[in-house]
Write a protein that holds these residues in place. Sequence first.
Motif, PDB file in Angstrom:
ATOM      1  N   LEU A  63       0.850  -1.177   0.000  1.00 21.04           N
ATOM      2  CA  LEU A  63       0.000   0.000   0.000  1.00 21.04           C
ATOM      3  C   LEU A  63       0.890   1.232   0.000  1.00 21.04           C
ATOM      4  O   LEU A  63       0.774   2.089   0.865  1.00 21.04           O
ATOM      5  CB  LEU A  63      -0.834   0.023   1.282  1.00 21.04           C
TER       6      LEU A  63
ATOM      7  N   ASP B  68       2.373   4.743   2.817  1.00 27.63           N
ATOM      8  CA  ASP B  68       1.081   5.284   2.387  1.00 27.63           C
ATOM      9  C   ASP B  68       0.509   6.325   3.327  1.00 27.63           C
ATOM     10  O   ASP B  68      -0.651   6.695   3.196  1.00 27.63           O
ATOM     11  CB  ASP B  68       0.069   4.157   2.179  1.00 27.63           C
TER      12      ASP B  68
ATOM     13  N   HIS C 120      -6.364   5.159   8.562  1.00 23.53           N
ATOM     14  CA  HIS C 120      -5.316   6.169   8.816  1.00 23.53           C
ATOM     15  C   HIS C 120      -5.948   7.537   9.055  1.00 23.53           C
ATOM     16  O   HIS C 120      -5.541   8.280   9.943  1.00 23.53           O
ATOM     17  CB  HIS C 120      -4.369   6.281   7.625  1.00 23.53           C
TER      18      HIS C 120
ATOM     19  N   HIS D 210      -0.180   1.516  11.234  1.00 20.26           N
ATOM     20  CA  HIS D 210      -0.012   0.139  10.764  1.00 20.26           C
ATOM     21  C   HIS D 210       0.172  -0.784  11.962  1.00 20.26           C
ATOM     22  O   HIS D 210       1.009  -0.528  12.829  1.00 20.26           O
ATOM     23  CB  HIS D 210       1.194   0.036   9.828  1.00 20.26           C
TER      24      HIS D 210
ATOM     25  N   HIS E  23      -8.708   0.742   4.803  1.00 26.02           N
ATOM     26  CA  HIS E  23      -7.385   0.941   5.405  1.00 26.02           C
ATOM     27  C   HIS E  23      -7.024   2.430   5.413  1.00 26.02           C
ATOM     28  O   HIS E  23      -6.594   2.967   6.449  1.00 26.02           O
ATOM     29  CB  HIS E  23      -6.370   0.140   4.583  1.00 26.02           C
TER      30      HIS E  23
HETATM   31 ZN   LIG Z   1      -1.297   2.200   5.455  1.00 26.65          ZN
END
Ligand SMILES: [Zn+2]
Length: 282
Positions: A10, A78, A214, A220, A210
């Motif tokens: 990602l 990411d 965030h 994570h 996902h």
């Molecule tokens: Zn991530």
Amino acid sequence: MRKLKSKFVLSLLGLGLIFTSCSNEDTAELTEQQPQAAISQDVLDKISGHVLNANFVERTSFELPNGETQEGFMIEGDIFMSETQVEGLDDVRENDITTEQYRTNNLVSQPRTLTVTGWTGGGGFALTQNMRTGLQFAINNYNRLNLNINFVLSFNTNIDADIVVFRQPNNSGAGGSAGFPSGGDPNRFVQIFTGLDNADPNVNEHVTGHEIGHSIGFRHTDFFSRQSCGQNVNEGDGGVGAVHIPGTPTGFDPTSIMLACFSFGTDGEFNANDITAMEFLY
Ligand SMILES: [Zn+2]
């Protein structure tokens, strides 16, 4: 790193690998890495002091659907933060944070209803049908949990929504990108890369869920090792103020939606630990 071939990161970091066999000049340019030396030790210290993995920091920029450009740092592949946001991390550290302060600085104020735009405008920024379905699934997953925040999804071109999810036409990777909340607001811009154009809705559900994770403050779950990416990377001097959420594993959790990497076999659903964490924080 060869193991990564069977996983889709990602991240722009992972994209670097994917792009080695890619001839698209635009995307190659986007992921061109600046020397790590261009990132000051002060920035790296702030990032690692904020329980993020400073081994994975790059300078980056990306285009918004309205033509503006965001510049800053991509962390752990990411997670995007502007320079101002990284500088703001100082406050957290200098306060010799407690668990509560730390979370307060990184969560969305609650209770709250968040507006979410699934982008429909031009220029290649509109979500594909599979992306739209995946976003709808992801929002349903969050709303099903009865959290103190809930999400109202619309498909439009409202760039002022609390969260704006759009396709990033300049990035052909298989993944997405988002940032963390600040000032009690969620991260606004969630990019979904074109490598997911034809991925099934479950994969889009996973990536979108996902990135929204965030955007409301989740890190994570394997930030300490990046084991999901086939890596084993120590967090360096990170770990200052790491907040473990009660009832969730301290070790590797192979089915969490918040792992750094994912596979195309994902069902896109939260696992029991993800739900525990979300209900604890919200
Ligand atoms: Zn991530």
